[in-house]
Every structure is written in structure tokens, then in C-alpha cells.
Scaffold this active site. Structure first.
Site, PDB file in Angstrom:
ATOM      1  N   PRO A   1      19.827  -6.495 -29.523  1.00 45.27           N
ATOM      2  CA  PRO A   1      21.321  -6.221 -29.535  1.00 45.27           C
ATOM      3  C   PRO A   1      22.211  -6.861 -28.851  1.00 45.27           C
ATOM      4  O   PRO A   1      23.314  -6.379 -28.931  1.00 45.27           O
ATOM      5  CB  PRO A   1      20.950  -4.709 -28.979  1.00 45.27           C
ATOM      6  CG  PRO A   1      19.725  -4.619 -28.266  1.00 45.27           C
ATOM      7  CD  PRO A   1      18.721  -5.570 -28.843  1.00 45.27           C
TER       8      PRO A   1
ATOM      9  N   TYR B   1      29.103  -7.885 -20.143  1.00 44.33           N
ATOM     10  CA  TYR B   1      27.626  -8.156 -20.519  1.00 44.33           C
ATOM     11  C   TYR B   1      27.311  -8.812 -18.917  1.00 44.33           C
ATOM     12  O   TYR B   1      27.950  -9.772 -18.500  1.00 44.33           O
ATOM     13  CB  TYR B   1      27.523  -9.280 -21.341  1.00 44.33           C
ATOM     14  CG  TYR B   1      27.555  -8.702 -22.728  1.00 44.33           C
ATOM     15  CD1 TYR B   1      28.952  -8.690 -23.295  1.00 44.33           C
ATOM     16  CD2 TYR B   1      26.363  -8.282 -23.548  1.00 44.33           C
ATOM     17  CE1 TYR B   1      28.874  -8.002 -24.540  1.00 44.33           C
ATOM     18  CE2 TYR B   1      26.548  -8.236 -24.653  1.00 44.33           C
ATOM     19  CZ  TYR B   1      27.817  -7.771 -25.364  1.00 44.33           C
ATOM     20  OH  TYR B   1      28.017  -7.415 -26.792  1.00 44.33           O
TER      21      TYR B   1
ATOM     22  N   LYS C   1      24.800  -7.640 -33.467  1.00 47.02           N
ATOM     23  CA  LYS C   1      24.589  -8.277 -34.731  1.00 47.02           C
ATOM     24  C   LYS C   1      23.975  -7.531 -35.816  1.00 47.02           C
ATOM     25  O   LYS C   1      24.233  -7.589 -36.986  1.00 47.02           O
ATOM     26  CB  LYS C   1      24.102  -9.684 -34.690  1.00 47.02           C
ATOM     27  CG  LYS C   1      25.115 -10.791 -34.046  1.00 47.02           C
ATOM     28  CD  LYS C   1      26.544 -10.977 -34.839  1.00 47.02           C
ATOM     29  CE  LYS C   1      27.463 -11.780 -34.389  1.00 47.02           C
ATOM     30  NZ  LYS C   1      28.632 -11.025 -33.928  1.00 47.02           N
TER      31      LYS C   1
ATOM     32  N   HIS D   1      39.273  -4.800 -29.905  1.00 51.65           N
ATOM     33  CA  HIS D   1      38.946  -5.520 -28.694  1.00 51.65           C
ATOM     34  C   HIS D   1      39.297  -6.890 -28.879  1.00 51.65           C
ATOM     35  O   HIS D   1      38.757  -7.576 -29.849  1.00 51.65           O
ATOM     36  CB  HIS D   1      37.572  -5.463 -28.336  1.00 51.65           C
ATOM     37  CG  HIS D   1      37.327  -4.145 -27.624  1.00 51.65           C
ATOM     38  ND1 HIS D   1      36.273  -3.901 -26.652  1.00 51.65           N
ATOM     39  CD2 HIS D   1      37.934  -2.885 -27.563  1.00 51.65           C
ATOM     40  CE1 HIS D   1      36.366  -2.571 -26.017  1.00 51.65           C
ATOM     41  NE2 HIS D   1      37.537  -1.862 -26.738  1.00 51.65           N
TER      42      HIS D   1
ATOM     43  N   TYR E   1      30.677 -14.277 -31.793  1.00 50.21           N
ATOM     44  CA  TYR E   1      30.604 -12.982 -31.265  1.00 50.21           C
ATOM     45  C   TYR E   1      31.465 -12.177 -32.409  1.00 50.21           C
ATOM     46  O   TYR E   1      31.197 -10.823 -32.841  1.00 50.21           O
ATOM     47  CB  TYR E   1      31.216 -12.541 -30.143  1.00 50.21           C
ATOM     48  CG  TYR E   1      30.973 -11.256 -29.482  1.00 50.21           C
ATOM     49  CD1 TYR E   1      29.666 -10.920 -28.842  1.00 50.21           C
ATOM     50  CD2 TYR E   1      31.934 -10.298 -29.942  1.00 50.21           C
ATOM     51  CE1 TYR E   1      29.541  -9.614 -28.350  1.00 50.21           C
ATOM     52  CE2 TYR E   1      31.796  -9.135 -29.459  1.00 50.21           C
ATOM     53  CZ  TYR E   1      30.492  -8.668 -28.505  1.00 50.21           C
ATOM     54  OH  TYR E   1      30.388  -7.446 -28.174  1.00 50.21           O
TER      55      TYR E   1
END
Ligand code: RFL
Ligand code: PHB
Length: 390
Positions: A293, A201, A297, A72, A385
Site C-alpha cells: 500500500p 510518510y 496504488k 491534495h 503518485y
């Protein structure tokens, strides 16, 4: 029995450490409380940083990950009914994450361990690390009613948050830092195509939601739920309805629903225990720290701890130097705290807290707008990220 390193726990941390040590010819035994199928049945994390992927390659367990994992380049963040793409690849000079389930990581590492012929003791009861403050550490356990003891040079506590390793350390030697969040995540796994090619998200007045996936035909979705919620209360239809309400109109429209393969509620917690070393006992992964979550990580931090610990053990055996082991706790914790900060920040920005008043809601939206509009803010989110360097 005698070995060089006893690893307590056969999750991703323990298995990865075992394979790295094996690669360097360091003998190790894994002692695990549960059985293999139980471990492989746990649905957990889904996003791997490049560092974790590199470790899978290093131990020769990366082939299926490269075949089946989804690379991704970005994520989407949604609020006020609109989706905004974060181009992580562009913002980090070409870095990516790989979507590949923890179940698959664990499966591949177990296969690699079996091929290497290293010993794993499953279904071990009353596992107890002993003597780690002296020169003769050992781990005892009960199997089929018989007590066994393994003598070793070092013990690696990779036994998760509820494991025995951290609990075996005198309380006075530990400093624990904790934040418990007033909500959980209800997760659902289904054999339906993901609603979108990238993760979404979403911040919503009804609560956070996340659209994730395991493959092009298997989806993983989450909705923020009450901490005391009961998964039995949630039919599949209720879940899908609630998720749809929180999505932007285009995603809600295209969402494909289906029967759940798994549904569970996970509480959200930030936790760090310091230090990570007690004589010849070392903590790694969830045994030492937990993140909510939201930043994906948890598994990745387990992998970075293992990287530092394995290097330290290699130096101890190959170079007869204790420097790497002496530095382990500080090195690992420096990275852990940055991931703790990132996960806490993502959680705070995206969730509906019981005390979210109008002011707080406006601040969340201002922060989200800043993150998607500012190159600097996008770059900051992206570099965290995809994973800070080891
Ligand atoms: P694990 O995976 O918990 O493995 C620890 C192993 O130790 C065993 N064990 C013992 N063995 C012997 N004696 C004892 N006394 C023992 N006590 C425990 C356990 O049976 C187990 O096999 O820890 P590890 O290896 O450090 O790996 C960490 C990751 O598993 C964890 O960080 C992530 O899964 C966290 N996490 C998530 N992370 C994400 O990035 N994204 C997610 O979506 C996500 N979902 C989750 C999660 C963790 C969850 N937990 C811990 C309840 C969902 C859940 C439900
Ligand atoms: C998941 O796919 O389970 C997942 C992905 C990203 C997260 C958390 C969980 O931040």
C-alpha cells in the site's frame, strides 16, 4: 438466466466495470460471495488518482466524491526528524489526488447500481466460472442451497486476490511473479482531526509510519509491524505511543489521539499474474495483481484495468471488433508493472527491513535526500503518485 457479462466480485473493480457497461447499455450481473454490509465494513484504500475520479464522474457516481473528498496538492516525507514537502501539483503541471475512502467509493457505486436497476447477487456460494475457453461461458453459484447458472458472452474476474477466477485457470497457463515483504502494516481509524493537512510518510529506525485521513475529522494512521504480529496485542494507547515515537517532533506534539473505530493488520505483498485473459475470462484488479500500500496504488490499478477492459467490451459489442479485448492484457499489464515498480520502490525506501544494515540505512537516507532535493526526482515521484496516464 442469461446476460452479456457476468462480473464476479462486487469490490471497486466489479462495481466500476458494471456501471461503465451499464452506461453503454451492456447488460451485466454481479455475483458476490459476501453481503453488502460486509463489503462496506472493509477499511482499505484512501487515495484516488485523477483517472479514478474521472471514472466515477463518467458513471455518474462522482457527486459526493467532489463534495466530500479532499483534494491534495502534495504529500510530506519525513526522515531524521524532519518533514519535507513534495509539491506534486507543481511538479506535474497541476495534477492532484483526492482523499476519499474506498468504503465511500464502494457505497456510491452500489447506490448508482441500485438506481440503474442492474442485478447483484450477494451471498453467492461456490461461484464457479465455466466454459470460458469455448464459446458458451457461464458462471454457476449456490444460493440458499439451490444451484443456479448464468450463461453469458464474457466473464470478468474482479474477485480480489483470494477469488476463484484466477484459481480457475490451469496453472500451466499462468505466470505468477511475487515478492512477500517481511513486515505488515497495523492500521488504526479514529474520529480525530488529522495531525497535518497532507499525508506524512515517515522513515524511522523503529519502522515506517503513515499519517493519512478520511476527512477533516477522521484520521487513518499506520505503523509498520511484525508480519506475525497479533492485532489483539495492540491497545489503542500502545498504537498511539508507537506512532508518536516515529513522528517528527512537531507532528508528535500536535497528534490528537482518541478511541479506535477499527484496527487491523495487513501483510505487504507484490504480486502479478500474467496474462489477464483466458479465452472469454478476463482478470481485473486485485484478482490479477497486488501492490504493497505504500504508493496508494491498489485501488487505482483496479480502476485502470477496468478502464481498458470496459473499452474492449464496448468495442466488442458496438463495433463488433475484438481488437480491444485482444489488446487488454498487454495494455493493462504495461501500466500495472509501472505501479508495481513504484510501490516496491516506495516500500523499499521507507521501511525498516530485518536485514537493514548501516550501509542500507545510509543508502535509504541518500535516496530520500535526493528525492526531496532534486527537481527531477521530485517530479518522478510525483508523476507516479498522482498516477501515470491511462
Ligand atoms: P476487492 O476489493 O478485494 O473486491 C473483490 C470482491 O470479490 C469478492 N469475492 C468473490 N465473489 C464471488 N466469488 C468468489 N469466490 C469471491 N472471492 C472474492 C470479495 O468478497 C470482494 O467483494 O478487489 P478489487 O475490486 O480488485 O479492488 C482492489 C482494492 O480493494 C485493493 O487494491 C485495495 O484495497 C488494496 N488495499 C489498499 N490499497 C490502497 O491503495 N491503499 C490502502 O491503504 C490499502 N489497504 C488494501 C488495504 C487491501 C487489503 N486487503 C486486500 C486485504 C488493506 C487491505 C486489508
Ligand atoms: C490510506 O489512507 O488508507 C492510505 C493512504 C495512502 C497510502 C496507503 C493507505 O499510501
Amino acid at each position: 438466466m442469461r446476460t452479456q457479462v457476468v462480473i464476479i466480485g462486487s469490490g471497486p473493480a466489479g462495481l466500476l466495470l458494471g456501471q461503465l457497461l451499464h452506461t453503454w447499455g451492456i447488460d451485466n450481473v454481479i455475483v458476490e460471495r459476501k453481503d453488502r454490509d460486509y463489503i462496506l465494513g472493509r477499511i482499505r484504500a484512501g487515495v484516488l488518482e485523477q483517472g479514478a475520479v474521472a471514472q466515477m464522474d463518467e458513471v455518474g457516481a462522482g457527486a459526493r466524491l467532489h463534495r466530500e473528498g479532499l483534494v491534495h496538492h502534495g504529500i510530506e516525507i519525513a526522515f531524521e526528524g524532519k518533514r519535507h514537502r513534495i509539491d506534486m501539483h507543481g511538479a506535474t503541471g497541476g495534477k492532484t489526488v483526492t482523499v476519499y475512502g474506498q468504503t465511500e467509493v464502494t457505497h456510491d457505486l452500489m447506490e448508482a447500481r441500485a438506481a440503474a436497476g442492474r442485478v447483484t447477487i450477494y451471498d453467492a456460494d461456490q461461484v464457479t466460472p465455466q466454459g470460458f475457453d469455448g464459446d458458451a461461458p457461464r458462471v454457476s453459484y449456490v444460493k440458499d442451497g439451490v444451484t443456479h447458472e448464468i450463461a453469458c458472452d464474457y466473464i470478468a474476474g474482479c474477485d480480489g486476490f483470494h477469488g476463484v477466477s484466477r484459481q480457475s485457470v490451469p496453472a500451466a497457463a499462468l505466470h505468477e511473479f511475487e515478492r512477500v515483504y517481511p513486515f505488515g502494516w497495523l492500521g488504526l481509524l479514529s474520529d480525530t482531526p488529522p495531525v497535518s493537512p497532507e499525508l506524512i510518510y515517515t522513515r524511522h529506525e523503529r519502522g515506517f509510519s503513515l499519517c493519512s485521513m478520511r476527512s477533516k475529522t477522521r484520521s487513518r494512521y499506520y505503523v509498520q509491524c511484525r508480519l506475525d504480529d497479533d492485532v489483539a496485542r495492540w491497545s489503542d494507547d500502545m498504537f498511539w505511543d508507537e506512532l508518536r515515537r516515529r513522528l517528527d517532533p512537531a507532528a508528535a506534539e500536535t497528534l490528537v489521539t482518541g478511541a479506535s473505530l477499527e484496527k487491523s493488520i495487513a501483510p505487504l505483498r507484490s504480486f502479478v499474474a500474467e496474462p489477464l485473459r483466458f479465452g472469454r475470462l478476463f482478470l481485473a484488479g486485485d484478482a490479477a495483481h497486488i501492490v504493497p500500500p505504500t504508493g496508494a496504488k491498489g485501488l487505482n490499478l483496479a480502476a485502470s484495468d477496468v478502464h481498458y477492459l470496459a473499452q474492449g467490451l464496448r468495442e466488442a459489442y458496438a463495433d463488433k471488433s475484438q481488437a480491444g479485448l485482444d489488446a487488454y492484457s498487454a495494455r493493462a499489464l504495461a501500466r500495472v508493472w509501472k505501479a508495481e515498480r513504484f510501490s516496491w520502490w516506495m516500500t523499499t525506501m521507507l521501511h525498516n527491513f530485518p536485514d537493514t544494515d548501516d550501509f542500507t540505512a545510509r543508502i535509504q537516507l541518500a535516496e530520500l535526500n535526493y528525492v526531496v532535493e532534486s527537481q527531477a526526482a521530485t517530479a518522478s515521484l510525483s508523476e507516479n503518485y498522482v498516477g501515470l496516464p491511462y
